[in-house]
Design an enzyme around this catalytic site. Structure first.
Site, PDB file in Angstrom:
ATOM      1  N   HIS A   1       0.865  -1.188   0.000  1.00 48.62           N
ATOM      2  CA  HIS A   1       0.000   0.000   0.000  1.00 48.62           C
ATOM      3  C   HIS A   1       0.896   1.232   0.000  1.00 48.62           C
ATOM      4  O   HIS A   1       1.243   1.777   1.051  1.00 48.62           O
ATOM      5  CB  HIS A   1      -0.918  -0.039   1.234  1.00 48.62           C
ATOM      6  CG  HIS A   1      -1.928   1.065   1.285  1.00 48.62           C
ATOM      7  ND1 HIS A   1      -3.067   0.987   2.065  1.00 48.62           N
ATOM      8  CD2 HIS A   1      -1.990   2.271   0.673  1.00 48.62           C
ATOM      9  CE1 HIS A   1      -3.774   2.099   1.931  1.00 48.62           C
ATOM     10  NE2 HIS A   1      -3.132   2.898   1.102  1.00 48.62           N
TER      11      HIS A   1
ATOM     12  N   GLU B   1     -11.118   3.502   6.160  1.00 50.56           N
ATOM     13  CA  GLU B   1     -10.044   4.415   6.588  1.00 50.56           C
ATOM     14  C   GLU B   1     -10.718   5.509   7.426  1.00 50.56           C
ATOM     15  O   GLU B   1     -10.534   5.575   8.633  1.00 50.56           O
ATOM     16  CB  GLU B   1      -9.321   5.001   5.360  1.00 50.56           C
ATOM     17  CG  GLU B   1      -8.225   6.010   5.709  1.00 50.56           C
ATOM     18  CD  GLU B   1      -7.569   6.662   4.486  1.00 50.56           C
ATOM     19  OE1 GLU B   1      -8.128   6.574   3.372  1.00 50.56           O
ATOM     20  OE2 GLU B   1      -6.483   7.277   4.660  1.00 50.56           O
TER      21      GLU B   1
ATOM     22  N   ASP C   1       1.559   7.146   1.952  1.00 54.71           N
ATOM     23  CA  ASP C   1       2.114   8.320   1.264  1.00 54.71           C
ATOM     24  C   ASP C   1       3.315   8.822   2.074  1.00 54.71           C
ATOM     25  O   ASP C   1       3.225   9.842   2.759  1.00 54.71           O
ATOM     26  CB  ASP C   1       1.046   9.420   1.159  1.00 54.71           C
ATOM     27  CG  ASP C   1      -0.176   8.942   0.405  1.00 54.71           C
ATOM     28  OD1 ASP C   1      -0.116   8.863  -0.840  1.00 54.71           O
ATOM     29  OD2 ASP C   1      -1.188   8.604   1.057  1.00 54.71           O
TER      30      ASP C   1
HETATM   31  N1  ADE Z   1      -4.730   8.634  -2.082  1.00 51.06           N
HETATM   32  C1  ADE Z   1      -3.481   8.732  -1.603  1.00 51.06           C
HETATM   33  N2  ADE Z   1      -3.450   8.408  -0.305  1.00 51.06           N
HETATM   34  C2  ADE Z   1      -4.705   8.075   0.046  1.00 51.06           C
HETATM   35  C3  ADE Z   1      -5.329   7.632   1.242  1.00 51.06           C
HETATM   36  N3  ADE Z   1      -4.643   7.465   2.373  1.00 51.06           N
HETATM   37  N4  ADE Z   1      -6.656   7.408   1.224  1.00 51.06           N
HETATM   38  C4  ADE Z   1      -7.353   7.575   0.107  1.00 51.06           C
HETATM   39  N5  ADE Z   1      -6.833   7.981  -1.039  1.00 51.06           N
HETATM   40  C5  ADE Z   1      -5.513   8.220  -1.070  1.00 51.06           C
HETATM   41 ZN    ZN Z   2      -3.841   4.707   0.543  1.00 54.45          ZN
END
Ligand code: ADE
Ligand code: ZN
Length: 336
Positions: free
Chosen positions: A16, A199, A278
């Protein structure tokens, strides 16, 4: 070797990682200069100072702005190559990498530039670093299903360069059911399917990802701890969850890493993995996530070994590769 040292050292797969989320401020400024793109921030420091997020959307606004410097195949290659070097330093031996074509095609960048640039970096990672990798094309869920279908069609000439599709961007208000038909089409094409769910969104979105999209993995899935039936289902099926602890902390999904549900999920028998999401925006790559989570949740050596094995169990590699990686985890754990 204690659990933290082992967490650094053990071989692992990353499942991820949004490649656009690995774009460090230094590279954003270099590419902006190279491509003559104007940025809203006067300096690297000013940009980094803006990385104080309150929720997913506050992050996404800056993340999409950062990606605006990517124009040419070389830019996509350079971004991914920088990621691979960092992943290699963290003992990542296999990576399955998300990319967001719509973020680029909407600015007039040909999808060929995106995919060929990334695929070139994947080849180089194999040759020069010994890292195996695969690409996963993500649909932006704040856009419509028609846009997702059009993106799939545009990408199909490069079908051999991606193994699956995912679903990302703003979660709440954009439930998985919105993409049921395009995911069915992707499964017919033999693509693996994953989706961000749970999330910021509720467990209901995770049920939809399972029942309607028929996903092979769920990205994040931390909302599962709110639903005992869902926990039982995930323990039974071992449907993997790609959890991203530092992301959850930076986007205020949890207040403190010590309150993160990862250990609860692991102890309940779920196939949980650790990932960076990220990393340029959330304060760390794989080992930062592994080490800080190990410390905050007082994970044991056995937990660390289970997380590394889960990362290979959850990956889309073939059975022989999987066996070889798990054997290597066992060898390293026994020797360390
Ligand atoms: N795009 C990049 N990072 C993300 C995340 N944590 N949740 C949803 N979309 C994303
Ligand atoms: Zn993500």
């Amino acid at each position: 070797m204690n659990a933290v040292e082992l967490a650094r050292f053990i071989p692992k797969a990353e499942l991820h990682i949004h490649i656009e989320g690995s774009l460090e401020p230094e590279l954003i400024f270099e590419l902006a200069r190279r491509n003559g793109v104007a940025l809203a921030y006067p300096s690297i420091e000013a940009l980094r100072a803006a990385y104080a997020f309150t929720d997913l959307q506050s992050f996404l606004d800056i993340y999409y702005a950062g990606a605006s410097v990517l124009l040419h195949p070389q830019d996509f290659h350079d971004m991914a190559w920088a990621y691979f070097r960092r992943a290699h330093a963290d003992n990542v031996v296999h990576a399955e990498i998300f990319f967001d074509p719509q973020t680029h095609t909407a600015r007039g960048v040909p999808i060929a530039s995106v995919i060929e640039g990334l695929a070139g970096a994947c080849r180089r990672a194999r040759e020069e670093l010994g890292i195996s990798s695969a690409l996963i094309l993500c649909f932006l869920r704040h856009l419509g299903e028609d846009d997702a279908f059009a993106t799939l069609d545009a990408a199909l000439p490069w079908r051999e360069h991606f193994i699956g599709v995912g679903l990302d961007s703003s979660e709440v208000g954009h439930p998985p059911e919105k993409f049921e038909r395009v995911f069915a089409r992707c499964r017919e094409l033999g693509l693996r399917v994953v989706a961000h769910a749970g999330e910021e969104g509720p467990p209901e979105y995770m049920w939809q990802a399972i029942d309607l999209l028929k996903v092979d993995r769920i990205d994040h899935g931390v909302a599962s701890v709110q639903d005992p039936l869902l926990m039982a289902e995930l323990a039974h099926t071992r449907l993997p969850l790609t959890v991203c602890p530092l992301s959850n902390l930076k986007l205020c999904v949890v207040r403190d890493l010590r309150e993160h549900p990862l250990k609860t999920m692991l102890d309940a028998g779920l196939c949980v993995t650790i990932n960076s999401d990220d990393p340029a925006y959330f304060g760390g790559y794989m080992n930062a996530n592994f080490v800080q989570t190990t410390e905050a949740l007082q994970l044991t050596r056995e937990d660390v070994i289970a997380l590394a094995k889960n990362s290979f169990e959850a990956s889309f590699i073939d059975a022989a590769q999987r066996q070889a990686f798990v054997a290597e985890v066992n060898r390293v754990a026994a020797a360390a």
